[in-house]
Design an enzyme around this catalytic site. Sequence first.
Site: not given
Ligand code: FE2
Length: 439
Positions: A66, A68, A161, A219, A222, A318
């Site tokens: 994971h 980005h 997102q 996701h 979170e 992440d």
């Molecule tokens: Fe993430």
Amino acid sequence: MRMIVRGARLSHTEGDGPRGLSDVEVGEDGRIARVVPYDDRKEPPATGTLVEARGALLTAPFVEPHIHLDTALTAGEPRPNVSGTLWEGIARWSERKRTLTREDVIARATEVLRWQAAQGVLHVRTHCDVTDPSLTALDALLEVRDRVRGFMTLQIVAFPQEGIVSFPDGEALLREAVARGADVVGAIPHFEDTREDGVASLGIAFAVAEEYGLRVDAHCDEIDDEQSRFVEVLATLALRSGLRERATASHTTAMGSYGGAYSFKLRRLLSRSGINLVSNPFANLNLQGRFDGYPRRRGLTQVKEMLAAGVNVAFGHDDVMDPWNALGTASPLQTALVGLYAAQLTGDAEIATAFSMVTDRAARVLGLGPDEYGITEGAPASFALLPAPTPQEAIRRQVRPSHVVSHGTLLAETPPTPTRLTWPGEGPTEVDFSRSHPS
Ligand code: FE2
């Protein structure tokens, strides 16, 4: 023979395997030809590259489940995330997103992949924001995926997102991203406007995944909100659709706020569903608890409890130097160290488990089979040699691999860098940080 690694200690963090030293022979086809017991009386072969391991730990490559890559290395652009919350991070990224170019994304993503390769990470799952009508970042990452194919695996998650249902044309953008070649379908149900939108968004993600024969990685939860319970929806969809271990819930930080009765029910559901969890301790130790006074919640997946329930849990890095985490080198051993403290996996066997959470367990998240991953005959000769005798020592000393090999080709080398200390009253000595460690 193309290469031989002599006298290596094979990493078996959670299973059985040879405990003595082994030689790993690599064939001309870039695959592991043989794994045989090390014999110090035997002369090394005259041909091929010789790597003398001298008892160092040979592990299958690290796996990043994971990250980005599209947002990496944008911290402070155009402005820093002052509050340190997930929400301000999304707002800052939304501004930066408008200035993305193909070259910009390719340069930043490639830089981080180079850092990863140098640290033995050869399999990477990156999320890519697809709530951008131009899909600039996606097209750039698809290009990067092609460039590294052959020595690194790059899985791209179509990650909405700013939502699937709550963002204008969110579903159409998600579908377009998958049609252009994304490998995995993402979602962000807790960010959708309502509980119902969140549930609907997961339904859409699973429908698209089934349509295209892809995996799901959402996701999920979170947020420090004990009412955020989308992981139960994801697990149920995974069960009913048959996607099971092909589905992953990432972050799941609300789990840190669930009470005992609900947690018990949830563990039973998750272990039945077969889904994976990815906990991201760097980002979530940073982002969670920002709205709390004291006591302040950690805001993390119930890592220890889920492992005990038989759920596959991995650790992800992440963010790397972006609006959600200003630091990071994409180091898997940093992730394991931070993760094991955050989740209190500090027993000896638990530290070994933390190592597996950035290797074997993360490989399961990506769906890497035995023909793609592992130090076994017939598998690709891809591995990292760590200057430490055990996974625990590798984590404690935060070592960098001396050798990283991909498909039988040496990709990275890090020579030892001794520190000389002149202790007052004594002559200069080389500092030795190694200690024998129970294993
Ligand atoms: Fe993430």
